[in-house]
Design a protein around this motif. Sequence first.
Motif, PDB file in Angstrom:
ATOM      1  N   ARG A 203       0.931  -1.278   0.053  1.00 56.12           N
ATOM      2  CA  ARG A 203       0.082  -0.085  -0.083  1.00 56.12           C
ATOM      3  C   ARG A 203       0.895   1.214  -0.010  1.00 56.12           C
ATOM      4  N   ASN A 205       0.359   5.832   0.550  1.00 54.87           N
ATOM      5  CA  ASN A 205      -0.516   6.685   0.891  1.00 54.87           C
ATOM      6  C   ASN A 205       0.315   7.898   0.603  1.00 54.87           C
ATOM      7  N   THR A 475     -14.188   6.111  -4.128  1.00 52.60           N
ATOM      8  CA  THR A 475     -13.476   4.780  -4.373  1.00 52.60           C
ATOM      9  C   THR A 475     -13.463   4.565  -5.796  1.00 52.60           C
ATOM     10  N   ASN A 479      -8.640  -0.746  -5.860  1.00 51.45           N
ATOM     11  CA  ASN A 479      -7.010  -0.652  -5.518  1.00 51.45           C
ATOM     12  C   ASN A 479      -6.830   1.059  -5.354  1.00 51.45           C
ATOM     13  N   PHE A 480      -7.816   1.739  -5.578  1.00 51.71           N
ATOM     14  CA  PHE A 480      -7.601   3.280  -5.535  1.00 51.71           C
ATOM     15  C   PHE A 480      -8.831   4.167  -5.017  1.00 51.71           C
ATOM     16  N   ARG A 481      -8.381   4.670  -3.971  1.00 54.70           N
ATOM     17  CA  ARG A 481      -9.306   5.424  -3.079  1.00 54.70           C
ATOM     18  C   ARG A 481      -8.764   6.991  -2.874  1.00 54.70           C
ATOM     19  N   LEU A 503      -4.456  10.286  -1.252  1.00 52.61           N
ATOM     20  CA  LEU A 503      -4.633   9.387  -2.098  1.00 52.61           C
ATOM     21  C   LEU A 503      -4.148   8.084  -1.623  1.00 52.61           C
ATOM     22  N   ASN A 504      -4.789   6.913  -1.719  1.00 55.59           N
ATOM     23  CA  ASN A 504      -4.533   5.447  -1.163  1.00 55.59           C
ATOM     24  C   ASN A 504      -4.274   4.527  -2.350  1.00 55.59           C
ATOM     25  N   TYR A 505      -3.356   3.919  -2.694  1.00 56.30           N
ATOM     26  CA  TYR A 505      -3.294   2.839  -3.626  1.00 56.30           C
ATOM     27  C   TYR A 505      -2.473   1.514  -3.011  1.00 56.30           C
TER      28      TYR A 505
END
Length: 507
Positions: A203, A205, A475, A479-481, A503-505
């Motif tokens: 992950r 971030n 969302t 995989n990406f939020r 951004l979270n991936y």
Amino acid sequence: MMNLLKVDTTFKLLKNSILCFLMFLNTAVFSQNKPIESSSKTNNLSTEITENELLKIANDCVATKEYVKAELIISKNYSRFSESLNVNWLYAHLLSINNNKKEAEIKFKKAISIAPNTLNLEKDYARFLYEMGEIKKVESILDRIIDENSKDAEFLLIQAYLNFWNGDVKSSEAKIARIKEIYPNTAITKSLEEQINELISARVNVNFEYQSDSQPLQYFAHHLAAGQYISKYFNPEIAISTYHFSPEKDLASIVTLSNQIRFYKLKLKVNIHGGVYINLSDKSDWIGGVSLHKDIIKNISVNLGYSKKEVLGTIVSTTFNLTRQDAFGELDYFNKWIILHGGYNQQFYKDGNEIKLIGGWLVSQPINIRNFNFQAGYGYNFSDSKDILFIYDNNGLGVYNPYFTPREQEIHSALFIANYNPTKKLNLQAKVNYGIQATVQNPYPIEVTPNNFEIGGFYDENFKYTEIEGSINYTFSNNFRMSANYINQETFFYNRNNFNLELNYTF
């Protein structure tokens, strides 16, 4: 991962069908079949009713989903058939459906005591315990009745979930493989597989943050974190933050390494982190800490810890290396009505000063109305500093230097939290923390020599306290939020506006 997931809906329907079939089967084997004389007996339930008739009437109610009526019929006649396997078994099932879990467990145990090692009864009891979240009890039953060669997909899936919740990903994946070997085209493992993939995926971030306050102080910061779950003992993460301050052109960087260790049988999580704080206008210093999170009983948990961290709250604090040490303890409790949090924090500074903070909040459980839910509650905060670091200029105007030191600051506030999900991918959140009453002991100056002022004493000061927070969460894929957040806060010390984009991936 900690929220207990129920077995696929297909299994629930199958469970009810199997139970009704077993009731009829056991009745046929262990008792004589007698026709029901008339429908009036269903209502009168005279003391002459037989066990076979009682089970027939109750099962007819189950077939039409009249579970409350079926439970009432059994309860009125239970004293006469309290040693019957079939009556206790069906009674336990009805109590469970009607949400009387405590009595349901008693009746399950009673049935098992009458007929130990009855496989289908133990499976039904295991289902009940699983839905109740009694992981250890379920494990002990399944370890006894499910072996390596079992083809019972329902209980293999339950074991896979239990292994997953215990942090044993490899064993969970082995159970999934076993289910797919037996049923190659099944989709019942899909949800669990997605959760496992989400857990073990690497992950990243990225967070961009901007803040301005009324001191006036502004900063722009960017934060980068990356980590991956390897096992329940090794869940490493590295985080890097960089701050650019104004009006002073100061820079600061923070680098930390962290790891979470889970001891599932002890219901204990240990979080450890350590790193370095670099203020480019001064020297570097280490930061770090450890915290222990322990579930005491089902609805109560505690969090205890120690940390050493950077202080960046005032203009002066950004111009040199300033850190503090925190010793803290927190308690959390919840039930079906409320959520309660309370905590104590003792802060220690290099200059020998100490600040104590006591606080907590109580909010209702979310009240749901379609795609909208909200919570309301009360918050309390008290803070007090041993020494008040307030200095004056030649005109008698003062400022806290180098960090904020409140004297008997007390805040009572009303809380309101709202969530709205217009679509599955979009979530909107809002939080209001409104000060009903906020007071502090405010210092006033005296002129000891010409143009030289010191603290002359303190007086009671009322002030306005509000904190308004809003966020948008979207969302894009599994995989990406993305999250965008805004905070407006008005305190005794300053007013501030904070914006950040996150951004979270996952890979």
